[in-house]
Design a protein around this motif. Structure first.
Motif, PDB file in Angstrom:
ATOM      1  N   LEU A   1      54.585 -23.122  39.085  1.00 34.67           N
ATOM      2  CA  LEU A   1      55.657 -21.871  40.286  1.00 34.67           C
ATOM      3  C   LEU A   1      54.403 -20.688  40.782  1.00 34.67           C
ATOM      4  CD1 LEU A   1      59.514 -21.431  38.918  1.00 34.67           C
ATOM      5  CD2 LEU A   1      58.696 -23.467  39.869  1.00 34.67           C
ATOM      6  N   ASP A   2      53.849 -20.144  40.276  1.00 36.62           N
ATOM      7  CA  ASP A   2      52.692 -19.355  40.918  1.00 36.62           C
ATOM      8  C   ASP A   2      51.762 -20.264  41.550  1.00 36.62           C
ATOM      9  OD1 ASP A   2      53.976 -17.082  39.006  1.00 36.62           O
ATOM     10  OD2 ASP A   2      52.533 -17.187  37.889  1.00 36.62           O
ATOM     11  N   TYR A   3      51.413 -21.626  40.925  1.00 38.42           N
ATOM     12  CA  TYR A   3      50.483 -22.449  41.919  1.00 38.42           C
ATOM     13  C   TYR A   3      50.794 -23.038  43.107  1.00 38.42           C
ATOM     14  CZ  TYR A   3      46.687 -20.699  39.303  1.00 38.42           C
ATOM     15  OH  TYR A   3      45.366 -19.596  38.562  1.00 38.42           O
ATOM     16  N   GLY A   4      52.391 -22.739  43.109  1.00 38.14           N
ATOM     17  CA  GLY A   4      53.064 -23.914  44.292  1.00 38.14           C
ATOM     18  C   GLY A   4      53.619 -25.207  44.197  1.00 38.14           C
ATOM     19  N   TYR A   5      53.804 -25.075  42.244  1.00 36.37           N
ATOM     20  CA  TYR A   5      54.215 -26.332  42.320  1.00 36.37           C
ATOM     21  C   TYR A   5      55.352 -26.188  42.231  1.00 36.37           C
ATOM     22  CZ  TYR A   5      49.747 -28.289  40.646  1.00 36.37           C
ATOM     23  OH  TYR A   5      48.808 -28.990  40.096  1.00 36.37           O
ATOM     24  N   GLU A   6      56.503 -27.031  42.683  1.00 43.75           N
ATOM     25  CA  GLU A   6      58.145 -27.880  42.684  1.00 43.75           C
ATOM     26  C   GLU A   6      58.460 -28.551  40.790  1.00 43.75           C
ATOM     27  OE1 GLU A   6      60.603 -27.217  45.753  1.00 43.75           O
ATOM     28  OE2 GLU A   6      58.591 -28.484  46.935  1.00 43.75           O
ATOM     29  N   LEU A   7      59.694 -27.549  40.406  1.00 47.63           N
ATOM     30  CA  LEU A   7      60.004 -28.103  39.265  1.00 47.63           C
ATOM     31  C   LEU A   7      60.776 -29.146  39.367  1.00 47.63           C
ATOM     32  CD1 LEU A   7      60.659 -25.406  37.051  1.00 47.63           C
ATOM     33  CD2 LEU A   7      58.381 -26.858  36.720  1.00 47.63           C
ATOM     34  N   VAL A   8      61.469 -30.617  38.574  1.00 49.65           N
ATOM     35  CA  VAL A   8      62.185 -31.299  38.952  1.00 49.65           C
ATOM     36  C   VAL A   8      62.366 -31.819  37.616  1.00 49.65           C
ATOM     37  CG1 VAL A   8      61.071 -32.359  41.140  1.00 49.65           C
ATOM     38  CG2 VAL A   8      60.507 -33.411  39.168  1.00 49.65           C
ATOM     39  N   TYR A   9      63.966 -32.314  36.987  1.00 46.70           N
ATOM     40  CA  TYR A   9      63.797 -32.944  35.991  1.00 46.70           C
ATOM     41  C   TYR A   9      65.060 -34.485  35.811  1.00 46.70           C
ATOM     42  CZ  TYR A   9      63.973 -27.715  34.230  1.00 46.70           C
ATOM     43  OH  TYR A   9      63.484 -26.622  33.265  1.00 46.70           O
ATOM     44  N   SER A  10      64.462 -35.123  35.117  1.00 45.10           N
ATOM     45  CA  SER A  10      64.993 -36.839  35.323  1.00 45.10           C
ATOM     46  C   SER A  10      66.118 -36.887  34.404  1.00 45.10           C
ATOM     47  CB  SER A  10      63.570 -37.004  35.814  1.00 45.10           C
ATOM     48  OG  SER A  10      62.690 -37.418  34.812  1.00 45.10           O
ATOM     49  N   PRO A  11      66.510 -38.365  34.116  1.00 40.72           N
ATOM     50  CA  PRO A  11      66.877 -38.286  32.915  1.00 40.72           C
ATOM     51  C   PRO A  11      65.860 -39.513  31.960  1.00 40.72           C
ATOM     52  CG  PRO A  11      67.560 -38.864  34.990  1.00 40.72           C
ATOM     53  CD  PRO A  11      66.983 -38.590  35.153  1.00 40.72           C
ATOM     54  N   HIS A  12      65.545 -39.191  30.667  1.00 45.55           N
ATOM     55  CA  HIS A  12      65.342 -39.990  30.155  1.00 45.55           C
ATOM     56  C   HIS A  12      65.523 -41.267  29.857  1.00 45.55           C
ATOM     57  CE1 HIS A  12      63.241 -36.419  28.025  1.00 45.55           C
ATOM     58  NE2 HIS A  12      64.343 -35.550  29.302  1.00 45.55           N
ATOM     59  N   ILE A  13      66.438 -41.451  29.999  1.00 47.26           N
ATOM     60  CA  ILE A  13      67.183 -42.656  29.915  1.00 47.26           C
ATOM     61  C   ILE A  13      67.534 -43.036  31.563  1.00 47.26           C
ATOM     62  CG2 ILE A  13      69.226 -44.736  29.225  1.00 47.26           C
ATOM     63  CD1 ILE A  13      69.372 -42.569  26.969  1.00 47.26           C
ATOM     64  N   ALA A  14      67.030 -44.675  31.727  1.00 49.98           N
ATOM     65  CA  ALA A  14      67.042 -45.110  33.396  1.00 49.98           C
ATOM     66  C   ALA A  14      67.604 -46.289  32.790  1.00 49.98           C
ATOM     67  CB  ALA A  14      65.885 -44.918  34.096  1.00 49.98           C
ATOM     68  N   HIS A  15      67.455 -47.603  34.437  1.00 46.67           N
ATOM     69  CA  HIS A  15      68.030 -48.621  34.353  1.00 46.67           C
ATOM     70  C   HIS A  15      66.775 -49.660  33.852  1.00 46.67           C
ATOM     71  CE1 HIS A  15      72.053 -49.219  35.563  1.00 46.67           C
ATOM     72  NE2 HIS A  15      72.111 -48.122  36.399  1.00 46.67           N
ATOM     73  N   LEU A  16      66.450 -50.574  33.657  1.00 42.11           N
ATOM     74  CA  LEU A  16      65.836 -51.184  32.653  1.00 42.11           C
ATOM     75  C   LEU A  16      64.207 -51.445  34.210  1.00 42.11           C
ATOM     76  CD1 LEU A  16      63.330 -52.557  30.664  1.00 42.11           C
ATOM     77  CD2 LEU A  16      64.481 -55.051  31.059  1.00 42.11           C
ATOM     78  N   ASP A  17      64.878 -51.808  35.357  1.00 33.76           N
ATOM     79  CA  ASP A  17      64.381 -52.680  36.855  1.00 33.76           C
ATOM     80  C   ASP A  17      63.788 -51.151  37.208  1.00 33.76           C
ATOM     81  OD1 ASP A  17      65.248 -55.306  36.754  1.00 33.76           O
ATOM     82  OD2 ASP A  17      66.851 -54.269  38.478  1.00 33.76           O
ATOM     83  N   LEU A  18      63.937 -49.916  36.663  1.00 33.04           N
ATOM     84  CA  LEU A  18      63.143 -49.487  36.676  1.00 33.04           C
ATOM     85  C   LEU A  18      61.893 -48.509  36.295  1.00 33.04           C
ATOM     86  CD1 LEU A  18      63.050 -46.511  38.792  1.00 33.04           C
ATOM     87  CD2 LEU A  18      64.011 -45.194  37.787  1.00 33.04           C
ATOM     88  N   TRP A  19      61.848 -48.955  35.293  1.00 39.55           N
ATOM     89  CA  TRP A  19      61.205 -48.908  33.684  1.00 39.55           C
ATOM     90  C   TRP A  19      59.662 -50.520  34.559  1.00 39.55           C
ATOM     91  CZ3 TRP A  19      59.954 -45.168  31.045  1.00 39.55           C
ATOM     92  CH2 TRP A  19      60.920 -44.067  30.957  1.00 39.55           C
ATOM     93  N   LYS A  20      60.651 -51.469  34.623  1.00 29.89           N
ATOM     94  CA  LYS A  20      59.529 -52.351  35.126  1.00 29.89           C
ATOM     95  C   LYS A  20      58.633 -52.028  36.503  1.00 29.89           C
ATOM     96  CE  LYS A  20      62.302 -56.261  32.802  1.00 29.89           C
ATOM     97  NZ  LYS A  20      63.352 -56.992  33.413  1.00 29.89           N
ATOM     98  N   ARG A  21      59.491 -51.533  37.573  1.00 31.34           N
ATOM     99  CA  ARG A  21      58.542 -50.937  38.714  1.00 31.34           C
ATOM    100  C   ARG A  21      57.858 -50.068  38.656  1.00 31.34           C
ATOM    101  NH1 ARG A  21      62.619 -49.017  42.556  1.00 31.34           N
ATOM    102  NH2 ARG A  21      64.329 -49.716  41.241  1.00 31.34           N
ATOM    103  N   SER A  22      58.172 -49.276  37.196  1.00 35.60           N
ATOM    104  CA  SER A  22      56.751 -48.291  37.527  1.00 35.60           C
ATOM    105  C   SER A  22      55.884 -47.933  36.646  1.00 35.60           C
ATOM    106  CB  SER A  22      57.459 -47.171  36.842  1.00 35.60           C
ATOM    107  OG  SER A  22      57.790 -47.320  35.762  1.00 35.60           O
TER     108      SER A  22
END
Length: 88
Positions: A42-63
């Protein structure tokens, strides 16, 4: 080994392979590290995000994660299925 001896964390096949169960001492240390990490980012200007650990298989394939981690995940899945079927 040291973490186990100092009662920082524990692993249980019943919970799942590779899943950490943080003990009270380990939780305190983890919290200190995460607090430091969060403040630095945060001090260096980054923003935090949180995402689920589980997702649809298509997303894992695309990434590209599916191809990269397929063997590791399948080995663990086979291990977990073996644990489940042997406990029945």
């Amino acid at each position: 080994m040291l973490g186990k001896q100092l009662e920082l964390y524990h692993f249980s096949d019943e919970v799942g392979p590779g899943l950490v169960l943080w003990m009270p001492r380990g939780s305190r240390i983890r919290n200190e590290i995460e607090t430091f990490w969060r403040k630095e980012h945060l001090d260096y200007g980054y923003e935090l995000v949180y995402s689920p650990h589980i997702a649809h298989l298509d997303l894992w394939k695309r990434s590209g994660h599916t191809d990269f981690y397929k063997e590791i995940c399948m080995d663990r899945l086979r291990s977990m299925i073996g644990c489940i079927s042997s406990s029945r």
